[in-house]
Design a protein around this motif. Sequence first.
Motif, PDB file in Angstrom:
ATOM      1  N   TRP A   7     -10.773   2.142   9.259  1.00 21.84           N
ATOM      2  CA  TRP A   7     -10.772   1.124   8.222  1.00 21.84           C
ATOM      3  C   TRP A   7      -9.933  -0.076   8.669  1.00 21.84           C
ATOM      4  CZ3 TRP A   7     -13.099   1.033   3.256  1.00 21.84           C
ATOM      5  CH2 TRP A   7     -13.948   2.123   3.017  1.00 21.84           C
ATOM      6  N   ILE A   8     -10.499  -1.259   8.540  1.00 23.68           N
ATOM      7  CA  ILE A   8      -9.873  -2.479   9.050  1.00 23.68           C
ATOM      8  C   ILE A   8      -8.804  -2.942   8.066  1.00 23.68           C
ATOM      9  CG2 ILE A   8     -10.313  -4.886   9.698  1.00 23.68           C
ATOM     10  CD1 ILE A   8     -13.261  -3.890  10.271  1.00 23.68           C
ATOM     11  N   HIS A   9      -7.671  -3.374   8.616  1.00 25.33           N
ATOM     12  CA  HIS A   9      -6.582  -3.788   7.740  1.00 25.33           C
ATOM     13  C   HIS A   9      -5.729  -4.871   8.396  1.00 25.33           C
ATOM     14  CE1 HIS A   9      -5.227  -0.321  10.148  1.00 25.33           C
ATOM     15  NE2 HIS A   9      -4.038  -0.922  10.189  1.00 25.33           N
ATOM     16  N   SER A  10      -5.115  -5.657   7.536  1.00 28.32           N
ATOM     17  CA  SER A  10      -4.105  -6.630   7.947  1.00 28.32           C
ATOM     18  C   SER A  10      -3.153  -6.797   6.780  1.00 28.32           C
ATOM     19  CB  SER A  10      -4.739  -7.972   8.325  1.00 28.32           C
ATOM     20  OG  SER A  10      -5.411  -8.535   7.206  1.00 28.32           O
ATOM     21  N   ALA A  11      -1.922  -7.243   7.070  1.00 27.44           N
ATOM     22  CA  ALA A  11      -0.915  -7.330   6.016  1.00 27.44           C
ATOM     23  C   ALA A  11       0.017  -8.494   6.282  1.00 27.44           C
ATOM     24  CB  ALA A  11      -0.121  -6.027   5.932  1.00 27.44           C
ATOM     25  N   THR A  12       0.469  -9.127   5.205  1.00 25.17           N
ATOM     26  CA  THR A  12       1.385 -10.259   5.279  1.00 25.17           C
ATOM     27  C   THR A  12       2.536 -10.036   4.313  1.00 25.17           C
ATOM     28  OG1 THR A  12      -0.454 -11.761   5.784  1.00 25.17           O
ATOM     29  CG2 THR A  12       1.607 -12.757   5.021  1.00 25.17           C
ATOM     30  N   ALA A  13       3.773 -10.169   4.827  1.00 23.19           N
ATOM     31  CA  ALA A  13       4.940 -10.073   3.957  1.00 23.19           C
ATOM     32  C   ALA A  13       4.977 -11.283   3.038  1.00 23.19           C
ATOM     33  CB  ALA A  13       6.219  -9.994   4.786  1.00 23.19           C
ATOM     34  N   LEU A  14       5.502 -11.075   1.826  1.00 21.65           N
ATOM     35  CA  LEU A  14       5.557 -12.167   0.855  1.00 21.65           C
ATOM     36  C   LEU A  14       6.950 -12.785   0.830  1.00 21.65           C
ATOM     37  CD1 LEU A  14       3.256 -10.680  -1.907  1.00 21.65           C
ATOM     38  CD2 LEU A  14       2.683 -12.199  -0.010  1.00 21.65           C
ATOM     39  N   GLY A  15       7.610 -12.841  -0.331  1.00 20.85           N
ATOM     40  CA  GLY A  15       8.805 -13.664  -0.459  1.00 20.85           C
ATOM     41  C   GLY A  15      10.085 -13.093   0.097  1.00 20.85           C
ATOM     42  N   ALA A  16      10.093 -11.875   0.579  1.00 20.53           N
ATOM     43  CA  ALA A  16      11.306 -11.286   1.140  1.00 20.53           C
ATOM     44  C   ALA A  16      10.918 -10.393   2.310  1.00 20.53           C
ATOM     45  CB  ALA A  16      12.049 -10.482   0.067  1.00 20.53           C
ATOM     46  N   THR A  17      11.911  -9.986   3.054  1.00 23.03           N
ATOM     47  CA  THR A  17      11.654  -9.067   4.161  1.00 23.03           C
ATOM     48  C   THR A  17      10.980  -7.790   3.646  1.00 23.03           C
ATOM     49  OG1 THR A  17      13.495  -9.883   5.475  1.00 23.03           O
ATOM     50  CG2 THR A  17      12.730  -7.653   5.946  1.00 23.03           C
ATOM     51  N   SER A  18       9.926  -7.384   4.319  1.00 20.35           N
ATOM     52  CA  SER A  18       9.197  -6.162   3.950  1.00 20.35           C
ATOM     53  C   SER A  18       9.519  -5.055   4.936  1.00 20.35           C
ATOM     54  CB  SER A  18       7.690  -6.425   3.946  1.00 20.35           C
ATOM     55  OG  SER A  18       6.965  -5.207   3.909  1.00 20.35           O
ATOM     56  N   VAL A  19       9.821  -3.885   4.388  1.00 22.01           N
ATOM     57  CA  VAL A  19      10.002  -2.680   5.205  1.00 22.01           C
ATOM     58  C   VAL A  19       9.022  -1.632   4.701  1.00 22.01           C
ATOM     59  CG1 VAL A  19      11.570  -0.862   5.955  1.00 22.01           C
ATOM     60  CG2 VAL A  19      12.449  -3.178   5.553  1.00 22.01           C
ATOM     61  N   HIS A  20       8.137  -1.178   5.581  1.00 25.18           N
ATOM     62  CA  HIS A  20       7.268  -0.070   5.189  1.00 25.18           C
ATOM     63  C   HIS A  20       7.167   0.933   6.321  1.00 25.18           C
ATOM     64  CE1 HIS A  20       3.847  -2.139   7.332  1.00 25.18           C
ATOM     65  NE2 HIS A  20       3.477  -0.883   7.523  1.00 25.18           N
ATOM     66  N   LEU A  21       6.874   2.156   5.946  1.00 25.54           N
ATOM     67  CA  LEU A  21       6.638   3.230   6.906  1.00 25.54           C
ATOM     68  C   LEU A  21       5.143   3.406   7.092  1.00 25.54           C
ATOM     69  CD1 LEU A  21       9.174   5.890   5.594  1.00 25.54           C
ATOM     70  CD2 LEU A  21       9.483   4.348   7.541  1.00 25.54           C
ATOM     71  N   THR A  22       4.716   3.523   8.321  1.00 26.72           N
ATOM     72  CA  THR A  22       3.339   3.897   8.613  1.00 26.72           C
ATOM     73  C   THR A  22       3.353   5.325   9.151  1.00 26.72           C
ATOM     74  OG1 THR A  22       2.535   1.658   9.049  1.00 26.72           O
ATOM     75  CG2 THR A  22       1.337   3.466  10.062  1.00 26.72           C
ATOM     76  N   VAL A  23       2.776   6.215   8.381  1.00 28.91           N
ATOM     77  CA  VAL A  23       2.701   7.622   8.749  1.00 28.91           C
ATOM     78  C   VAL A  23       1.351   7.843   9.410  1.00 28.91           C
ATOM     79  CG1 VAL A  23       2.801   9.994   7.899  1.00 28.91           C
ATOM     80  CG2 VAL A  23       4.169   8.202   6.777  1.00 28.91           C
ATOM     81  N   GLY A  24       1.352   8.031  10.717  1.00 32.75           N
ATOM     82  CA  GLY A  24       0.110   8.227  11.454  1.00 32.75           C
ATOM     83  C   GLY A  24      -0.242   9.697  11.565  1.00 32.75           C
ATOM     84  N   MET A  25      -1.477  10.041  11.194  1.00 27.67           N
ATOM     85  CA  MET A  25      -1.934  11.433  11.222  1.00 27.67           C
ATOM     86  C   MET A  25      -3.101  11.554  12.201  1.00 27.67           C
ATOM     87  SD  MET A  25      -1.713  11.753   7.087  1.00 27.67           S
ATOM     88  CE  MET A  25      -2.267  10.045   6.944  1.00 27.67           C
ATOM     89  N   SER A  26      -2.860  12.261  13.286  1.00 28.31           N
ATOM     90  CA  SER A  26      -3.875  12.388  14.333  1.00 28.31           C
ATOM     91  C   SER A  26      -4.793  13.558  14.005  1.00 28.31           C
ATOM     92  CB  SER A  26      -3.193  12.598  15.691  1.00 28.31           C
ATOM     93  OG  SER A  26      -4.150  12.677  16.719  1.00 28.31           O
ATOM     94  N   ALA A  27      -5.802  13.267  13.209  1.00 31.99           N
ATOM     95  CA  ALA A  27      -6.704  14.328  12.755  1.00 31.99           C
ATOM     96  C   ALA A  27      -7.502  14.908  13.915  1.00 31.99           C
ATOM     97  CB  ALA A  27      -7.653  13.768  11.691  1.00 31.99           C
ATOM     98  N   TYR A  28      -7.501  16.221  14.023  1.00 30.51           N
ATOM     99  CA  TYR A  28      -8.391  16.866  14.979  1.00 30.51           C
ATOM    100  C   TYR A  28      -9.824  16.738  14.459  1.00 30.51           C
ATOM    101  CZ  TYR A  28      -4.289  18.966  17.225  1.00 30.51           C
ATOM    102  OH  TYR A  28      -3.106  19.169  17.888  1.00 30.51           O
ATOM    103  N   THR A  29     -10.773  16.619  15.373  1.00 32.01           N
ATOM    104  CA  THR A  29     -12.148  16.314  15.016  1.00 32.01           C
ATOM    105  C   THR A  29     -13.110  17.367  15.560  1.00 32.01           C
ATOM    106  OG1 THR A  29     -12.622  15.038  17.024  1.00 32.01           O
ATOM    107  CG2 THR A  29     -11.536  13.862  15.209  1.00 32.01           C
ATOM    108  N   ARG A  30     -14.377  17.242  15.132  1.00 34.55           N
ATOM    109  CA  ARG A  30     -15.409  18.116  15.695  1.00 34.55           C
ATOM    110  C   ARG A  30     -15.582  17.876  17.195  1.00 34.55           C
ATOM    111  NH1 ARG A  30     -18.488  20.804  11.904  1.00 34.55           N
ATOM    112  NH2 ARG A  30     -18.136  20.152   9.737  1.00 34.55           N
TER     113      ARG A  30
END
Length: 411
Positions: A222-245
């Motif tokens: 899924w395509i995404h982009s993000a822009t911080a607004l009026g103050a410093t933004s701190v977020h966590l990105t939790v990456g999950m490496s799903a096993y596949t068929r």
Amino acid sequence: MTGTERGPASRPALSRCIRVDADEFAHRYWGREPLLSTASELEGGFDDLFSAEAVDELLTRRGVRTPFIRMAHEGAVLAPSAYTASGGFGAEIADQVSSDKVLAEFAGGATIVLQGLHRLWPPIIEFTRALVADLGHPVQVNAYVTPPSSQGFEPHYDTHDVFVLQVSGEKHWRIHAPVHVDPLRSQPWEQHRAAVARAATQEPVIDAVLHPGDALYLPRGWIHSATALGATSVHLTVGMSAYTRADVAAALLEQLGEHAALRASLPLGLDLHDAAALAPVVEETRRDLVEALRQADALGPAAALGRRFEADTRAEPIAPLATLEALATLDASTPVRWRESFAVRIQAVDDRVRLVTRTKTVSMPIEAESAVRRLASGGVLTPAELPGLDAESAVVVVRRLVHEGFVVAPA
């Protein structure tokens, strides 16, 4: 494998990231649709995991080195020399974070990325281990620290699922449907750069501002982009490496060497550039491959994927000094428990019980089997409470299990 089974309703780490029941998430959203969950729909925020103060501590007091830190500005990743330097006398390694350089780049609009927090920051280490248990897939955690009104990366997709957990500040996210569904690691977004850029100009599926305590789930692709607004933004990105068929298929293909027909050499003098000459060989190999796959069972792939999972994830850390101290005073009344997230196969073979891990095998008398299995089932116990052994023998067994790293004495 040892461990207590978790039903869909008993996944606490996962549940704090989603506004729906874990069972609904598993069947409707996992790998299929994004899910936005607001702080009012979740139980508590994420400031127990991370904070702006934690960012400053990592940048100033922890000697963080690349690749645990990187920086990006307007979609371009900065050279490490732009934010690292030598640590000075006694710590001359040149790729340590430089707080002065980071300040200069951050003030100029660059995003700070703190990578591998599941190995660096204690609350996230604990959260990650719990989430791995809930999901059954490997997990990593990065932090993105974006200055006001800045965008760190251009529209793109990831080849792993993610949770975005907004810690502080606000960030405007735009989410677009995939141009390449369920990409594998070998299929990064740069292979579809033009299509991604076109898709990002269309009406987004989600167009929302994340506030502290909000969470966003994005399946890979899924395509995404993000822009911080009026103050410093701190977020966590939790990456999950799903096993596949595809991983299951690869594990099946690992067994092909067991089939004599597929081990046979190609004809002498075969011109590998000649498609017509190679065609009969391809057809014969295809028939043998189909037959080999028809004979395959689930045991081989299960063993292969199990070994991979054990290599991709980490068990609860062991404190060497505290463990030796606990061993010195361990007796029949000492509380102990099985080490969390530790993959062990318990096997009864003849007159021995064997504990098999990825790196070693420990063998004990068969009389210890009931005690070992009781410990492995979970919970805090004392040696005196273990079945099948007298108190003295139970202490000997527990001492061995603590020494070998299977059991820990809670602090």
